[in-house]
Design an enzyme around this catalytic site. Structure first.
Site, PDB file in Angstrom:
ATOM      1  N   TYR A 178      30.789  52.313  -5.104  1.00 16.34           N
ATOM      2  CA  TYR A 178      31.311  53.435  -6.043  1.00 16.34           C
ATOM      3  C   TYR A 178      29.330  53.023  -6.616  1.00 16.34           C
ATOM      4  O   TYR A 178      29.445  54.128  -7.942  1.00 16.34           O
ATOM      5  CB  TYR A 178      32.071  52.778  -7.104  1.00 16.34           C
ATOM      6  CG  TYR A 178      31.404  51.403  -7.050  1.00 16.34           C
ATOM      7  CD1 TYR A 178      31.211  51.309  -8.139  1.00 16.34           C
ATOM      8  CD2 TYR A 178      32.719  49.944  -7.135  1.00 16.34           C
ATOM      9  CE1 TYR A 178      30.547  49.370  -9.185  1.00 16.34           C
ATOM     10  CE2 TYR A 178      32.710  49.059  -7.504  1.00 16.34           C
ATOM     11  CZ  TYR A 178      31.749  48.415  -8.890  1.00 16.34           C
ATOM     12  OH  TYR A 178      31.378  48.118  -9.033  1.00 16.34           O
ATOM     13  N   GLU A 179      28.687  52.172  -6.232  1.00 17.98           N
ATOM     14  CA  GLU A 179      27.887  51.820  -7.514  1.00 17.98           C
ATOM     15  C   GLU A 179      26.721  54.087  -6.711  1.00 17.98           C
ATOM     16  O   GLU A 179      25.102  54.153  -7.322  1.00 17.98           O
ATOM     17  CB  GLU A 179      26.550  51.021  -7.397  1.00 17.98           C
ATOM     18  CG  GLU A 179      26.928  50.017  -8.270  1.00 17.98           C
ATOM     19  CD  GLU A 179      26.533  48.295  -8.191  1.00 17.98           C
ATOM     20  OE1 GLU A 179      25.630  48.316  -7.861  1.00 17.98           O
ATOM     21  OE2 GLU A 179      26.767  47.866  -7.485  1.00 17.98           O
ATOM     22  N   ASN A 210      43.988  40.821 -11.731  1.00 22.47           N
ATOM     23  CA  ASN A 210      45.050  41.136 -11.969  1.00 22.47           C
ATOM     24  C   ASN A 210      46.087  41.720 -11.197  1.00 22.47           C
ATOM     25  O   ASN A 210      46.025  41.194  -9.533  1.00 22.47           O
ATOM     26  CB  ASN A 210      44.418  42.659 -13.240  1.00 22.47           C
ATOM     27  CG  ASN A 210      43.468  43.050 -11.397  1.00 22.47           C
ATOM     28  OD1 ASN A 210      42.355  43.052 -10.820  1.00 22.47           O
ATOM     29  ND2 ASN A 210      44.583  44.562 -11.093  1.00 22.47           N
ATOM     30  N   MET A 248      37.310  46.482  -4.270  1.00 24.41           N
ATOM     31  CA  MET A 248      36.159  47.841  -3.789  1.00 24.41           C
ATOM     32  C   MET A 248      35.228  47.022  -3.372  1.00 24.41           C
ATOM     33  O   MET A 248      33.843  47.731  -3.518  1.00 24.41           O
ATOM     34  CB  MET A 248      35.916  48.569  -5.396  1.00 24.41           C
ATOM     35  CG  MET A 248      36.472  48.416  -6.378  1.00 24.41           C
ATOM     36  SD  MET A 248      36.583  49.107  -7.711  1.00 24.41           S
ATOM     37  CE  MET A 248      38.048  49.447  -8.481  1.00 24.41           C
ATOM     38  N   SER A 249      35.112  46.221  -2.842  1.00 21.28           N
ATOM     39  CA  SER A 249      33.808  45.493  -1.815  1.00 21.28           C
ATOM     40  C   SER A 249      34.335  44.717  -0.448  1.00 21.28           C
ATOM     41  O   SER A 249      35.647  44.984  -0.436  1.00 21.28           O
ATOM     42  CB  SER A 249      33.639  44.418  -3.000  1.00 21.28           C
ATOM     43  OG  SER A 249      34.399  43.723  -3.063  1.00 21.28           O
ATOM     44  N   SER A 257      32.090  39.260  -8.479  1.00 24.07           N
ATOM     45  CA  SER A 257      32.487  39.533  -9.809  1.00 24.07           C
ATOM     46  C   SER A 257      32.904  38.108 -10.172  1.00 24.07           C
ATOM     47  O   SER A 257      33.904  37.145 -10.414  1.00 24.07           O
ATOM     48  CB  SER A 257      33.531  40.317 -10.524  1.00 24.07           C
ATOM     49  OG  SER A 257      33.029  41.559  -9.604  1.00 24.07           O
ATOM     50  N   HIS A 266      27.664  47.857  -4.602  1.00 19.52           N
ATOM     51  CA  HIS A 266      29.219  48.340  -3.860  1.00 19.52           C
ATOM     52  C   HIS A 266      28.977  49.527  -3.968  1.00 19.52           C
ATOM     53  O   HIS A 266      28.318  50.285  -4.171  1.00 19.52           O
ATOM     54  CB  HIS A 266      29.569  48.177  -5.674  1.00 19.52           C
ATOM     55  CG  HIS A 266      29.958  47.013  -5.726  1.00 19.52           C
ATOM     56  ND1 HIS A 266      29.720  45.984  -6.983  1.00 19.52           N
ATOM     57  CD2 HIS A 266      31.575  45.875  -6.163  1.00 19.52           C
ATOM     58  CE1 HIS A 266      29.770  45.028  -7.009  1.00 19.52           C
ATOM     59  NE2 HIS A 266      30.980  44.692  -6.082  1.00 19.52           N
ATOM     60  N   ALA A 286      36.681  39.503  -6.544  1.00 19.28           N
ATOM     61  CA  ALA A 286      38.131  39.971  -7.579  1.00 19.28           C
ATOM     62  C   ALA A 286      38.840  40.733  -6.948  1.00 19.28           C
ATOM     63  O   ALA A 286      38.138  42.133  -6.841  1.00 19.28           O
ATOM     64  CB  ALA A 286      36.902  39.766  -8.935  1.00 19.28           C
ATOM     65  N   HIS A 346      26.935  41.551 -12.945  1.00 19.14           N
ATOM     66  CA  HIS A 346      26.324  41.672 -11.860  1.00 19.14           C
ATOM     67  C   HIS A 346      25.077  41.328 -11.790  1.00 19.14           C
ATOM     68  O   HIS A 346      24.441  42.179 -11.345  1.00 19.14           O
ATOM     69  CB  HIS A 346      27.032  43.029 -10.817  1.00 19.14           C
ATOM     70  CG  HIS A 346      28.582  43.035 -10.804  1.00 19.14           C
ATOM     71  ND1 HIS A 346      29.112  43.826 -11.307  1.00 19.14           N
ATOM     72  CD2 HIS A 346      29.453  42.647  -8.991  1.00 19.14           C
ATOM     73  CE1 HIS A 346      30.846  43.343 -10.331  1.00 19.14           C
ATOM     74  NE2 HIS A 346      30.614  43.601  -9.446  1.00 19.14           N
ATOM     75  N   HIS A 353      37.631  46.340 -16.020  1.00 14.57           N
ATOM     76  CA  HIS A 353      36.824  45.584 -15.633  1.00 14.57           C
ATOM     77  C   HIS A 353      36.896  44.340 -16.573  1.00 14.57           C
ATOM     78  O   HIS A 353      36.568  43.299 -16.458  1.00 14.57           O
ATOM     79  CB  HIS A 353      35.758  45.897 -16.108  1.00 14.57           C
ATOM     80  CG  HIS A 353      34.273  45.562 -15.139  1.00 14.57           C
ATOM     81  ND1 HIS A 353      35.124  45.287 -13.695  1.00 14.57           N
ATOM     82  CD2 HIS A 353      33.732  45.169 -15.649  1.00 14.57           C
ATOM     83  CE1 HIS A 353      33.495  44.627 -13.183  1.00 14.57           C
ATOM     84  NE2 HIS A 353      32.716  44.498 -14.555  1.00 14.57           N
TER      85      HIS A 353
HETATM   86  N1  HPA Z   1      42.082  47.358  -7.928  1.00 17.74           N
HETATM   87  C1  HPA Z   1      40.164  47.546  -7.316  1.00 17.74           C
HETATM   88  N2  HPA Z   1      39.578  45.872  -7.002  1.00 17.74           N
HETATM   89  C2  HPA Z   1      39.340  45.087  -8.593  1.00 17.74           C
HETATM   90  C3  HPA Z   1      40.869  44.974  -8.582  1.00 17.74           C
HETATM   91  C4  HPA Z   1      41.861  46.426  -8.569  1.00 17.74           C
HETATM   92  O1  HPA Z   1      43.073  46.173  -9.049  1.00 17.74           O
HETATM   93  N3  HPA Z   1      40.767  44.091  -9.428  1.00 17.74           N
HETATM   94  C5  HPA Z   1      39.434  43.809  -8.908  1.00 17.74           C
HETATM   95  N4  HPA Z   1      39.193  44.694  -8.728  1.00 17.74           N
END
Ligand code: HPA
Length: 300
Positions: free
Chosen positions: A92-93, A247, A223-224, A35, A90, A120, A66, A275
């Site tokens: 989740y898509e 984050n 998530m990847s 990302s 991903h 990320a 993306h 996001h």
């Molecule tokens: N959790 C899961 N996936 C992420 C996060 C998070 O805090 N930040 C960026 N991708």
């Protein structure tokens, strides 16, 4: 995704109407841009781009931020032939993990020997600041441990063994090279090493889930990446993984949890992952990470 799909994708890229020039058709290095990290292709030379929608067998990415294309070109001072995924798929898509990892097998057929995966991620380790980079030392494949591994199904023996080890997934030599490459940057110390926990998403983790992930030893969560790494290791590609901490995840417990309490009595300034926040933080550090990767490809 069958071997036939992969072979038609390979011939589309290497012998099709818009076929790659000889110098680019056998990339040594593959890169997956996470990302906000697609800017890496700006420093590639003699680029040839293929939108995912043109490549046989590729699915279409659906996430904002993306864009989806495969970019071939020369990277580093030594003109290393490289293939770069700008935008990844991903779980989740709604794709099967075999679909999200299809480009990795294509890279294998193209002759890629080393994969640089970036992402990320949320920081669980309290020493990690936003904008820091975590060299992935090992992973926790939560969906994989509970029934969703990209290698489930008949083994594609053309690529690798039925039961590939993951104990050596992240190449120690490449991890050392990341530190070497970072010495050429002028930014203050921002590198760590740690464990990446893969979760399916798309909802961010609850606080209890974050405490759970910390307890089992994870330093970052995302998530990847892990499905791609599993498939790359299955076919013998060396891997180095870099997580940009975008984050810090919320782990503390609330004392007062009454939702009807007046605002001033509720816990202040909860950091809630979003996001936008992730993309913003990636943007700020993206350039340094790109420079790092550019130096790294010269050293491989
Ligand atoms: N959790 C899961 N996936 C992420 C996060 C998070 O805090 N930040 C960026 N991708």
């Amino acid at each position: 995704a069958t071997l036939k799909d992969l072979q038609s994708a390979l011939s589309f890229l290497t012998t099709g109407a818009k076929a790659l020039p000889e110098a680019l058709s056998k990339p040594k290095v593959g890169i997956v841009c996470g990302s906000g990290l697609g800017g890496l292709v700006n420093v590639m030379r003699e680029k040839v781009e293929f939108p995912y929608s043109d490549i046989p067998g590729f699915v279409n990415s659906t996430v904002a931020g993306h864009a989806g294309k495969l970019v071939f070109g020369l990277l580093g001072e030594t003109n290393v032939p490289t293939v770069c995924m700008v935008g990844r798929f991903h779980y989740y898509e709604g794709f099967a993990l075999t679909q999200t990892t299809y480009p990795i097998r294509l890279m294998s057929l193209l002759g890629v020997e080393t994969l640089i995966v970036t992402n990320a991620a949320g920081g669980l380790n309290p020493a990690f600041q936003i904008g820091d980079v975590c060299i992935i030392e090992d992973h926790i494949n939560l969906p994989g441990m509970t029934g969703n591994n990209p290698l489930i199904g008949p083994n594609m023996a053309e690529f690798g063994p039925r039961f590939p080890p993951m104990s050596d997934a992240y190449c120690p030599r490449l991890r050392r090279l990341v530190y070497e490459a970072a010495k050429k940057l002028t930014v203050p110390k921002f590198l760590h090493e740690g464990i990446y926990a893969f979760v399916s998403g798309p909802s961010y983790e609850s606080k209890a889930e974050c405490r759970f992930l910390k307890m089992v030893g994870a330093d970052v969560v995302g998530m990847s990446t892990v499905p791609e790494v599993v498939v790359a290791r299955h076919c013998g590609i060396k891997v180095v993984g870099l997580s940009l901490v975008t984050n810090r995840v919320v782990v503390h417990r609330e004392i007062r949890s009454d939702p009807d309490a007046p605002a001033e009595e509720r816990p202040v300034e909860e950091m809630i992952a979003s996001h936008e926040e992730v993309l913003e933080a990636a943007d700020a550090r993206a350039r340094d990470l790109q420079t790092l990767v550019n130096h790294l490809v010269d050293m491989i």
